[in-house]
Design an enzyme around this catalytic site. Structure first.
Site, PDB file in Angstrom:
ATOM      1  N   GLY A 199       0.846  -1.197   0.000  1.00 62.43           N
ATOM      2  CA  GLY A 199       0.000   0.000   0.000  1.00 62.43           C
ATOM      3  C   GLY A 199       0.879   1.244   0.000  1.00 62.43           C
ATOM      4  O   GLY A 199       2.103   1.161   0.207  1.00 62.43           O
ATOM      5  N   SER A 238       2.567   4.900   1.083  1.00 65.49           N
ATOM      6  CA  SER A 238       3.168   5.394   2.324  1.00 65.49           C
ATOM      7  C   SER A 238       2.058   6.047   3.165  1.00 65.49           C
ATOM      8  O   SER A 238       1.281   6.850   2.644  1.00 65.49           O
ATOM      9  CB  SER A 238       4.246   6.432   1.985  1.00 65.49           C
ATOM     10  OG  SER A 238       4.761   6.997   3.165  1.00 65.49           O
ATOM     11  N   GLY A 239       1.959   5.666   4.402  1.00 66.27           N
ATOM     12  CA  GLY A 239       0.936   6.227   5.287  1.00 66.27           C
ATOM     13  C   GLY A 239      -0.415   5.539   5.170  1.00 66.27           C
ATOM     14  O   GLY A 239      -1.392   5.944   5.803  1.00 66.27           O
ATOM     15  N   SER A 240      -0.485   4.474   4.368  1.00 70.24           N
ATOM     16  CA  SER A 240      -1.785   3.798   4.191  1.00 70.24           C
ATOM     17  C   SER A 240      -2.190   3.032   5.454  1.00 70.24           C
ATOM     18  O   SER A 240      -3.387   2.845   5.711  1.00 70.24           O
ATOM     19  CB  SER A 240      -1.740   2.851   2.981  1.00 70.24           C
ATOM     20  OG  SER A 240      -0.718   1.887   3.132  1.00 70.24           O
ATOM     21  N   GLY A 241      -1.194   2.572   6.219  1.00 66.20           N
ATOM     22  CA  GLY A 241      -1.503   1.828   7.448  1.00 66.20           C
ATOM     23  C   GLY A 241      -0.800   0.479   7.542  1.00 66.20           C
ATOM     24  O   GLY A 241      -1.092  -0.320   8.435  1.00 66.20           O
ATOM     25  N   LYS A 242       0.148   0.217   6.660  1.00 64.04           N
ATOM     26  CA  LYS A 242       0.830  -1.088   6.620  1.00 64.04           C
ATOM     27  C   LYS A 242       1.486  -1.429   7.960  1.00 64.04           C
ATOM     28  O   LYS A 242       1.256  -2.505   8.509  1.00 64.04           O
ATOM     29  CB  LYS A 242       1.915  -1.104   5.517  1.00 64.04           C
ATOM     30  CG  LYS A 242       1.410  -0.821   4.122  1.00 64.04           C
ATOM     31  CD  LYS A 242       2.521  -0.881   3.097  1.00 64.04           C
ATOM     32  CE  LYS A 242       3.650   0.116   3.267  1.00 64.04           C
ATOM     33  NZ  LYS A 242       3.264   1.539   3.110  1.00 64.04           N
ATOM     34  N   SER A 243       2.310  -0.532   8.477  1.00 64.55           N
ATOM     35  CA  SER A 243       3.064  -0.824   9.712  1.00 64.55           C
ATOM     36  C   SER A 243       2.125  -0.947  10.903  1.00 64.55           C
ATOM     37  O   SER A 243       2.309  -1.816  11.766  1.00 64.55           O
ATOM     38  CB  SER A 243       4.090   0.273   9.997  1.00 64.55           C
ATOM     39  OG  SER A 243       4.864   0.514   8.863  1.00 64.55           O
ATOM     40  N   SER A 251       6.063  -1.737  -2.202  1.00 68.60           N
ATOM     41  CA  SER A 251       6.124  -2.681  -3.336  1.00 68.60           C
ATOM     42  C   SER A 251       5.155  -2.254  -4.444  1.00 68.60           C
ATOM     43  O   SER A 251       4.147  -2.916  -4.682  1.00 68.60           O
ATOM     44  CB  SER A 251       5.850  -4.116  -2.890  1.00 68.60           C
ATOM     45  OG  SER A 251       4.750  -4.237  -2.027  1.00 68.60           O
TER      46      SER A 251
HETATM   47  N1  LIG Z   1      10.570   8.323  -2.815  1.00 65.96           N
HETATM   48  C1  LIG Z   1       9.950   7.589  -1.889  1.00 65.96           C
HETATM   49  N2  LIG Z   1       8.829   6.891  -2.208  1.00 65.96           N
HETATM   50  C2  LIG Z   1       8.220   6.146  -1.278  1.00 65.96           C
HETATM   51  N3  LIG Z   1       8.639   6.010   0.018  1.00 65.96           N
HETATM   52  C3  LIG Z   1       9.748   6.709   0.384  1.00 65.96           C
HETATM   53  C4  LIG Z   1      10.441   7.511  -0.543  1.00 65.96           C
HETATM   54  N4  LIG Z   1      11.498   8.073   0.108  1.00 65.96           N
HETATM   55  C5  LIG Z   1      11.476   7.631   1.373  1.00 65.96           C
HETATM   56  N5  LIG Z   1      10.422   6.806   1.561  1.00 65.96           N
HETATM   57  C6  LIG Z   1      10.199   6.061   2.822  1.00 65.96           C
HETATM   58  O1  LIG Z   1      10.566   4.710   2.510  1.00 65.96           O
HETATM   59  C7  LIG Z   1       9.533   3.808   2.890  1.00 65.96           C
HETATM   60  C8  LIG Z   1       9.199   2.819   1.772  1.00 65.96           C
HETATM   61  O2  LIG Z   1      10.184   1.872   1.608  1.00 65.96           O
HETATM   62  P1  LIG Z   1       9.853   0.526   0.839  1.00 65.96           P
HETATM   63  O3  LIG Z   1      11.091  -0.295   0.903  1.00 65.96           O
HETATM   64  O4  LIG Z   1       8.620  -0.066   1.395  1.00 65.96           O
HETATM   65  O5  LIG Z   1       9.571   1.031  -0.648  1.00 65.96           O
HETATM   66  S1  LIG Z   1       9.521   0.164  -2.003  1.00 65.96           S
HETATM   67  O6  LIG Z   1       8.721  -1.043  -1.720  1.00 65.96           O
HETATM   68  O7  LIG Z   1      10.885  -0.192  -2.385  1.00 65.96           O
HETATM   69  O8  LIG Z   1       8.863   1.024  -2.993  1.00 65.96           O
HETATM   70  C9  LIG Z   1       8.299   4.635   3.191  1.00 65.96           C
HETATM   71  O9  LIG Z   1       7.772   4.045   4.366  1.00 65.96           O
HETATM   72  P2  LIG Z   1       6.185   3.853   4.628  1.00 65.96           P
HETATM   73  O10 LIG Z   1       5.691   5.252   4.844  1.00 65.96           O
HETATM   74  O11 LIG Z   1       6.146   3.025   5.875  1.00 65.96           O
HETATM   75  O12 LIG Z   1       5.566   3.172   3.454  1.00 65.96           O
HETATM   76  C10 LIG Z   1       8.802   6.051   3.380  1.00 65.96           C
HETATM   77  O13 LIG Z   1       8.933   6.348   4.746  1.00 65.96           O
HETATM   78  N1  LIG Z   2      -7.864   1.671  10.016  1.00 70.26           N
HETATM   79  C1  LIG Z   2      -6.573   2.022  10.092  1.00 70.26           C
HETATM   80  N2  LIG Z   2      -5.610   1.083   9.894  1.00 70.26           N
HETATM   81  C2  LIG Z   2      -4.305   1.460   9.959  1.00 70.26           C
HETATM   82  N3  LIG Z   2      -3.863   2.713  10.235  1.00 70.26           N
HETATM   83  C3  LIG Z   2      -4.797   3.671  10.437  1.00 70.26           C
HETATM   84  C4  LIG Z   2      -6.178   3.366  10.376  1.00 70.26           C
HETATM   85  N4  LIG Z   2      -6.869   4.494  10.613  1.00 70.26           N
HETATM   86  C5  LIG Z   2      -5.959   5.472  10.832  1.00 70.26           C
HETATM   87  N5  LIG Z   2      -4.693   4.985  10.734  1.00 70.26           N
HETATM   88  C6  LIG Z   2      -3.476   5.786  10.950  1.00 70.26           C
HETATM   89  O1  LIG Z   2      -2.782   5.916   9.709  1.00 70.26           O
HETATM   90  C7  LIG Z   2      -1.375   5.984   9.940  1.00 70.26           C
HETATM   91  C8  LIG Z   2      -0.709   4.909   9.113  1.00 70.26           C
HETATM   92  O2  LIG Z   2       0.689   4.980   9.286  1.00 70.26           O
HETATM   93  P1  LIG Z   2       1.620   3.739   9.044  1.00 70.26           P
HETATM   94  O3  LIG Z   2       1.061   2.515   9.675  1.00 70.26           O
HETATM   95  O4  LIG Z   2       3.003   4.136   9.438  1.00 70.26           O
HETATM   96  O5  LIG Z   2       1.518   3.563   7.453  1.00 70.26           O
HETATM   97  P2  LIG Z   2       2.541   2.876   6.436  1.00 70.26           P
HETATM   98  O6  LIG Z   2       3.309   1.822   7.198  1.00 70.26           O
HETATM   99  O7  LIG Z   2       1.664   2.294   5.367  1.00 70.26           O
HETATM  100  O8  LIG Z   2       3.420   3.982   5.939  1.00 70.26           O
HETATM  101  C9  LIG Z   2      -1.149   5.814  11.442  1.00 70.26           C
HETATM  102  O9  LIG Z   2      -1.011   7.063  12.048  1.00 70.26           O
HETATM  103  C10 LIG Z   2      -2.456   5.140  11.897  1.00 70.26           C
HETATM  104  O10 LIG Z   2      -2.780   5.417  13.243  1.00 70.26           O
END
Ligand SMILES: Nc1ncnc2c1ncn2[C@@H]1O[C@H](COP(=O)(O)OS(=O)(=O)O)[C@@H](OP(=O)(O)O)[C@H]1O
Ligand SMILES: Nc1ncnc2c1ncn2[C@@H]1O[C@H](COP(=O)(O)OP(=O)(O)O)[C@@H](O)[C@H]1O
Length: 200
Positions: free
Chosen positions: A33, A35-40, A107
């Site tokens: 998903g 970035s910020g979608s909620g994966k972690s 991904s």
């Molecule tokens: N250019 C760019 N695009 C997307 N994301 C970025 C970028 N630069 C840094 N970040 C940070 O790196 C995290 C994503 O790393 P990934 O290894 O999951 O990315 S990928 O699968 O290789 O596309 C991602 O973490 P998540 O927010 O947890 O998804 C970001 O914090």
């Molecule tokens: N239903 C939900 N499931 C997961 N995260 C949620 C949900 N609703 C709100 N959030 C918020 O969205 C943010 C997702 O961040 P994070 O888990 O770090 O995303 P990612 O790992 O995809 O970058 C967190 O602040 C989390 O509290």
């Protein structure tokens, strides 16, 4: 590189025997998903739940892996592919060790996710699509990265200046704008219930 002079060793203790000792099967739950979608957040809750019920787990997370084994990779399409390929191979080792692996990586490319599925074997791959709109991810902007991406400070940012190919046939889809974290965990836990069972 030619593998001609490299021969594989076969060790006596097998994956099956490790699974038997653990009392459950091992496989990979792949969470994709934006970035910020909620994966972690979902991975964290899911691991906590599985750990409590006695499942051996390990989370492989994008940010963490990119600070360690993959710290030489950028966010170019080629490096993202190599990132995901290596994670696929690491996941395979953890599956061999008897763990349920939870992988949380953007991904963004369909072909790379398919490659992971091939590496670990299709029956060991559960795909979870955390389907959160780009608008909502940007509104959350958990790490302030979207702001930087909009201003041009971060190039090739997924969803803004780099593509995200949504899965077409994910095993589980989670819409975080309408489903809470508990619902997401329940959905995944329910899906893997049978898969977890160790059969002689
Ligand atoms: N250019 C760019 N695009 C997307 N994301 C970025 C970028 N630069 C840094 N970040 C940070 O790196 C995290 C994503 O790393 P990934 O290894 O999951 O990315 S990928 O699968 O290789 O596309 C991602 O973490 P998540 O927010 O947890 O998804 C970001 O914090
Ligand atoms: N239903 C939900 N499931 C997961 N995260 C949620 C949900 N609703 C709100 N959030 C918020 O969205 C943010 C997702 O961040 P994070 O888990 O770090 O995303 P990612 O790992 O995809 O970058 C967190 O602040 C989390 O509290």
């Amino acid at each position: 590189m030619s593998k001609e002079n490299i021969k594989k060793h076969h060790f006596k203790v097998t994956r099956k025997e490790r699974q038997q000792l653990n009392g459950h099967n091992s496989f990979l739950i792949w969470i994709t998903g934006l970035s910020g979608s909620g994966k972690s957040t979902i991975a964290n809750g899911l691991e906590e739940y599985l750990h409590k019920i006695g499942v051996r787990t390990y989370v492989l997370d994008g940010d963490n892996i990119r600070h360690g084994i993959n710290d030489n990779l950028t966010f170019s399409p080629e490096d993202r592919s190599e990132n995901i390929r290596r994670i696929g191979e690491i996941s395979k080792l953890f599956i061999d060790a008897g763990c349920v692996v939870i992988g949380t990586f953007i991904s963004p490319y369909q072909k790379d996710r398919q490659k992971v599925k091939r590496i670990v074997a299709p029956s060991n791959f559960v795909e979870v699509f955390v389907n959160t709109s780009i608008e909502e991810c940007e509104r959350r902007d958990v790490k302030g990265l979207y702001k930087k991406a909009r201003s041009g400070e971060i190039p090739n940012f997924t969803g803004i200046s780099a593509p995200y190919e949504a899965p077409e046939n994910a095993d589980i889809e989670i819409k975080t704008e309408t489903e809470d974290i508990e619902e997401a965990i329940f959905k995944i836990a329910d899906f893997i219930k049978e898969k977890l069972k160790y059969n002689e």
